[in-house]
Design an enzyme around this catalytic site. Sequence first.
Site, PDB file in Angstrom:
ATOM      1  N   LYS A  81       0.854  -1.197   0.000  1.00 18.14           N
ATOM      2  CA  LYS A  81       0.000   0.000   0.000  1.00 18.14           C
ATOM      3  C   LYS A  81       0.885   1.240   0.000  1.00 18.14           C
ATOM      4  CE  LYS A  81      -3.833   2.036   2.708  1.00 18.14           C
ATOM      5  NZ  LYS A  81      -4.676   1.869   3.918  1.00 18.14           N
ATOM      6  N   SER A 151      -9.459   2.125   2.783  1.00 18.35           N
ATOM      7  CA  SER A 151      -8.508   2.865   1.993  1.00 18.35           C
ATOM      8  C   SER A 151      -7.476   1.970   1.318  1.00 18.35           C
ATOM      9  CB  SER A 151      -7.775   3.865   2.875  1.00 18.35           C
ATOM     10  OG  SER A 151      -7.037   3.177   3.875  1.00 18.35           O
ATOM     11  N   SER A 175     -10.147  -0.054   7.085  1.00 21.86           N
ATOM     12  CA  SER A 175      -9.456  -0.026   5.795  1.00 21.86           C
ATOM     13  C   SER A 175      -8.832  -1.338   5.347  1.00 21.86           C
ATOM     14  CB  SER A 175      -8.387   1.070   5.798  1.00 21.86           C
ATOM     15  OG  SER A 175      -8.989   2.343   5.780  1.00 21.86           O
TER      16      SER A 175
END
Lengths: 443, 443
Positions: A81, A151, A175
């Site tokens: 990420k 996210s 997330s």
Amino acid sequence: MLVPTRLYSLTASQVLRLLKNDTITVEQYALSILGRIEERDSIVKAWTYLDPQLVLSQARALDQIPPGQRGPLHGVAVAVKDVMNTKDMPTQFGSPLYEGNQPGFDSSAVAILRYAGALILGKTVTTEFTATNMGPNTTNPHDPNRTPGGSSAGSAAAVADLQVPLGLGTQTAGSLIRPASFTGIFAMKPTFNAISTEGQKTYSVNVDTFGFFARSMEDLQLVADIFALKDDELPSSVILKDARVALIKTPMWDKAGPGTDAAMEKAATILKKHGVKVEEVSFPPEYSDGKALKRMLEIIANSDAQAAFLREYRMDKTKLDPIIRGFVENSANYTRKERVQALDRYASMRPIFDEIAADFSAIITPSVPDEAPLGLDDMGSPAFNFIWTGLHMPVIHIPAFIGAHGMPLGISVVAGRFFDQHLLAISKALSEPLMAEGGWKIS
Amino acid sequence: MLVPTRLYSLTASQVLRLLKNDTITVEQYALSILGRIEERDSIVKAWTYLDPQLVLSQARALDQIPPGQRGPLHGVAVAVKDVMNTKDMPTQFGSPLYEGNQPGFDSSAVAILRYAGALILGKTVTTEFTATNMGPNTTNPHDPNRTPGGSSAGSAAAVADLQVPLGLGTQTAGSLIRPASFTGIFAMKPTFNAISTEGQKTYSVNVDTFGFFARSMEDLQLVADIFALKDDELPSSVILKDARVALIKTPMWDKAGPGTDAAMEKAATILKKHGVKVEEVSFPPEYSDGKALKRMLEIIANSDAQAAFLREYRMDKTKLDPIIRGFVENSANYTRKERVQALDRYASMRPIFDEIAADFSAIITPSVPDEAPLGLDDMGSPAFNFIWTGLHMPVIHIPAFIGAHGMPLGISVVAGRFFDQHLLAISKALSEPLMAEGGWKIS
């Protein structure tokens, strides 16, 4: 030598066996992965940075390591990420402020995976600093008209789309677990602070948690062991007939749509059929005000964000999303008094929920309100996640079910703090009948 | 134009006035600072990295900024503890593992100071990862045979030795307040998480706190404002005759030597003379087991260290101090059960101590057992600091007194969480009579 086709589709544990005994080279594996990504990226858009030449040179370097010296994750591709710094790739945090930013160093977690021999493949799409709930154009691999959830959108989508077996993410509210449910894969959010978040962008010091996505329970176990997750005692082997599961609908149950309603019921039915005792346990009444719980977690995270994003505010506040600018300016007018009350209230709840967890083999609870919603603007609600994040308890997502539109939908398994290995063991045992009979199949 | 001599000896606020109105240039100031360091460094050994050419080029760049665009810290020299990453200097964390490490980016706090116009001077000596209590050969500027205290040894020594007006440090137990006392300067440990620790080496996520050293209360205020520390209400102006101070000896009082005993008494006498009501307040009896409080903070910090230093352990555990290796291996055999109990216990104490603080203008309490001990091996005890660090309360050190050997010795002023501006205001008011009559003079 027979090289299996569709190497990209293997789980980490499967490909590791082939890589470790030289059935395949890391380079062959990398080529397969890159081929899959090339084929699919224009639809899924999971990556914010991926350099095939860098991947191949890393793969060849890994191939040079003699078999006896190979790490426990030798050659396995990992998606990172883009809120975690990487020494050989840009790190942009989903923010125009950091366009082309080259930090030149790895986050703690990325470094640990590299030492374990991982092939750090590239950086995946995140919302701005993980702190907004819209923005990315990453699509759900199972329906490009639906969000993959945020996210940690890119890591979840890439793992679900067979582009990579392992993905890294973070969770401040929901997330990790939410995108895992929307994309139909496994995820683990370990106990708060069981894995270092050093070198990843901070949103909320009090709740930010590092975690990971995979397509099998075996793979979650593999990654957990690399991060040396340990309980006080080795988890005992789970016999389903002896297991007692607390089904907790939480004070957010009014957010559950028909998909989650059905999933929870089906989970209970399947588990009971296999001898598991499933008892519905109500939330302790003194904590049953869902709105208050939600507001307290917002106060904690968004007040923490005041200090976390002051640097970016000073750098150039005009390039910050108004939501993040609002955190720094405290436009919600949270008082410090509310802030310490929220911190203390969550802290006081933690031992109580640890005790509830200790009374059972595990807690099962919803992961999401329902299937992934249509459209890419709304990345979904963390309504069923933030409580456990705030409680610092470890959570594993099991992607066993299907919603009304054929999209995946799963449930969360929760344990007490620092019962991560126990959680892995019980989740594996529960996942077997759930995955066999729940309906969702990970291709 | 008349250029004052000994520019290096000015406080940040003093030099800022000269720099802002172009009475002096940043380059002139930097030359004075560098001269002082050159004169003194072979004795004090505060710096682990300092490149005069880099300093001068930064100074000249600052001089190019038009007066109207200068930041609130324009040209003021700041020493950075070498556990905070810096984009233009090596960051070595006091560890052989990171020799020559060039992270290429600034920690959050360093970046915020740079945006404010600070002249980031160089990196100061720390113990290994701030987590050991020996090692550095930095000396106490007031007696080279005595320790300056750790772990923020270099920043404290450099500020005390008039080499730089501001120094940055971190505190996990007593790493800011203790060296401030040993070297006779002011320090502020703000409320936990009021300033971001992003980009500094993590020891304990639950208690690591960023803070700073200065030679005046005015300078502490200056830095606090740059980091946007805010209370719910603007602090009211302090009238000493209306002030009520709680004197808390803490359960660690048996560690207090004659120096601290006298300092606390003298502080009470001076304050009373100026009309302050000083009431000795006993520690709540349910928390009065000092050994248990100490052990709980050790469990929190050293268990957090398991994940914090796993990366370095995997990098090369043979290059880690055995103490740090022991953290990762949990050689103290802390259980996770003890860990959550310690976390929950400290969490449950926080609102109680906030309430005690709210009943008074401030709490005063010892900073150290006594003067800096002889020798450089033992960097002193955090016996009087760890409780407040664990409670997340803001602390300011006032260096007002002198011990039996002529070394400085101060006291701590403590307020409730997120009463940082209140703490600055009351500390300034209390410091005036204390500094005037206490005996210690900052040259």
